[in-house]
Design an enzyme around this catalytic site. Structure first.
Site, short mmCIF file in Angstrom:
data_model
loop_
_atom_site.label_atom_id
_atom_site.label_comp_id
_atom_site.label_asym_id
_atom_site.label_seq_id
_atom_site.Cartn_x
_atom_site.Cartn_y
_atom_site.Cartn_z
N CYS A 242 45.90 27.89 26.16
CA CYS A 242 45.47 27.08 27.33
C CYS A 242 45.32 25.55 27.12
O CYS A 242 45.22 25.01 28.00
CB CYS A 242 44.11 27.57 27.62
N HIS B 187 45.73 34.87 33.94
CA HIS B 187 46.91 34.10 33.64
C HIS B 187 47.78 34.99 32.87
O HIS B 187 47.27 35.58 31.86
CB HIS B 187 46.76 32.84 33.02
N GLU C 199 49.08 27.83 39.54
CA GLU C 199 48.26 27.86 38.29
C GLU C 199 49.02 27.11 37.04
O GLU C 199 48.60 27.11 35.99
CB GLU C 199 47.69 29.13 37.76
N ALA D 145 35.47 36.12 29.42
CA ALA D 145 34.83 35.21 28.31
C ALA D 145 34.04 34.12 29.20
O ALA D 145 33.12 33.61 28.74
CB ALA D 145 36.09 34.37 27.21
N PHE E 79 35.67 33.61 38.21
CA PHE E 79 35.80 34.90 38.31
C PHE E 79 36.90 35.69 37.74
O PHE E 79 38.21 35.04 38.18
CB PHE E 79 35.41 35.43 39.82
N ARG F 96 46.29 34.99 40.69
CA ARG F 96 46.17 33.38 41.16
C ARG F 96 47.47 32.91 41.32
O ARG F 96 47.53 31.82 41.90
CB ARG F 96 45.10 32.82 39.81
#
Length: 444
Positions: free
Chosen positions: A368, A250, A174, A27, A23, A214
């Site tokens: 990522c 992020h 994170e 994408a 959530f 986050r």
């Protein structure tokens, strides 16, 4: 002593699937339930990593995690044989089965936060695995992540491994997706830029209203303490809550840095002028702030193409290059911007495009997929050599993928007991290829 930055790319696991679990990640949610191709995903990632190695960069591979995670399903009350556990979970709680079958560890930028020895008081490289407590499917990763990192960086003379932060919202962490290190050269102390979404103990700061923030300030500060960093080489900057609500889950979706270049969207940060001035003062030397306006590239286009989830790397000749997904090349506005960028007075001189669509559709771009570790040549010599990518390992891993990976997977396939057998067989062989030892629970 030579210093450089190594990239360790996450090897996509055999259960790569589109369950839409994240959530706030546009994408991920938009491709939920679509069929995936784990074999293609793994090969796309390997091809990108090998291309960087061929450019003369130091490149390693980070092993995937054991999935489906039957051990967590047992912890949640499902009993019987492994096949029984999978079938019961599929019938009674299919969402939990999807959580425990996610291949999200492929996004190695979330594996940990890393501080190089030139920044730390004890002169060692420090690793803290991210607790990833904001998302259930990622919160089950940290223990195995720590096992993998310790199998790769085992020499205590050079490397320090910390436990993940407490799994509490105050310390939501994170990893490197919200951390960027800037420096004048890799062999000089730099400034570590910690980006947080909100501060749990400061209710006056703005917060996003739609999607979760986050990373907390408290987590970033704790990692800086654990890694024995000075105030002089740390900056804490808040992510703009408005862009989090536009799908920027992020910081590495809206900003990326390398050496003395920070490439970011004008909407990336809150209180940006003050904090970037602090960054400039602490870096001591030239700082290239490459700011992209909303008029040049909208936040929506930046998120859909992952313009900022690109890698900026320094090539052996000293030029910098952007490693971008082909989605950037296919978007007219983004492609036009990148073409223009190469004409500007910045160290960025090249753009290379790579097809990583299997990862992109699940919510992660080139940045990522990799964990950055700045090291000197002595420290590199202490790294497990079998995780470093060369022609031989590339060939072996491609053959391994061909042997063990399916070319089509749907969320419904996750309950197939044969898939679990296939995954464990593959991972057991991988630990032998990469000399990792018994890092998975099923091996113990």
């Amino acid at each position: 002593m030579k210093q450089f930055e190594a990239n360790f790319d996450g090897l996509v696991g055999p259960t790569h699937n589109y369950a839409g679990l994240s959530f706030g990640n546009v994408a991920s949610q938009s491709h939920a339930s679509h069929p995936s191709n784990p074999r293609a995903a793994a090969k796309q990632g390997l091809n990108k990593a090998k291309a960087l190695a061929d450019m003369g960069l130091v490149q390693g591979i980070l092993a995937p995690q054991e999935r489906p995670d039957v051990h967590t399903l047992r912890h949640l009350g499902f009993t019987g044989t492994d096949a029984d556990v999978l079938q019961k979970a599929a019938r009674q709680a299919p969402a939990l089965l999807q959580v425990c079958a996610s291949a999200s560890s492929m996004w190695a930028a979330n594996a940990a936060t890393v501080s190089p020895s030139v920044d730390t008081h004890d002169g060692k490289v420090h690793f803290t695995p991210a607790n990833l407590m904001n998302k259930l499917h990622r919160s089950i990763e940290p223990q195995t992540t720590g096992n993998i990192l310790q199998a790769m960086f085992s020499d205590s003379h050079h490397f320090v491994h910390h436990q993940p932060l407490p799994a509490h919202p105050t310390f939501a962490d994170e990893g490197a997706a919200n951390h960027t290190r800037l420096c004048q050269a890799y062999d000089r102390a730099g400034v570590e830029l910690f980006v947080f979404g909100h501060a749990s103990t400061d209710h006056l700061r703005p917060k996003p209203q739609k999607y979760p923030a986050r990373q907390t300030l408290e987590a970033s500060q704790a990692i800086a303490r654990l890694h024995r960093l000075d105030d002089d080489n740390t900056v804490f900057i808040q992510q703009n809550p408005a862009v989090i609500d536009q799908g920027v889950f992020h910081n590495d979706v809206i900003a990326v840095g390398n050496q003395n270049v920070l490439f970011f969207h004008e909407q990336a940060f809150w209180d940006a002028d003050k904090k970037l001035a602090e960054l400039r003062a602490k870096l001591e030397g030239p700082l290239h702030l490459v700011k992209v306006s909303s008029q040049q590239v909208s936040v929506q286009d930046a998120v859909s193409t992952y313009l900022f989830n690109t890698q900026i790397v320094t090539l052996p000749n000293g030029d910098m290059a952007i490693i971008a997904p082909t989605d950037c090349e296919e978007n007219p506005a983004v492609k036009a911007y990148l073409d223009e960028l190469l004409t500007l007075d910045t160290p960025i001189r090249q753009v290379h495009y790579f097809d990583v669509k299997q990862s992109m559709q699940n919510g992660g771009g080139p940045a990522c997929l990799r964990l950055r570790v700045a090291m000197n040549d002595v420290e590199l010599a202490a790294v497990n050599p079998h995780v470093m990518l060369d022609d031989r390992l590339f060939t072996r891993l491609n053959a391994w993928v061909d042997k063990h990976y399916r070319d089509r997977l749907t969320p419904q396939d996750l309950a197939d007991p044969q898939l679990l057998i296939e995954c464990r067989t593959a991972l057991d062989e991988l630990t032998q290829i990469m000399k990792l030892g018994s890092i998975y629970q099923f091996q113990r």
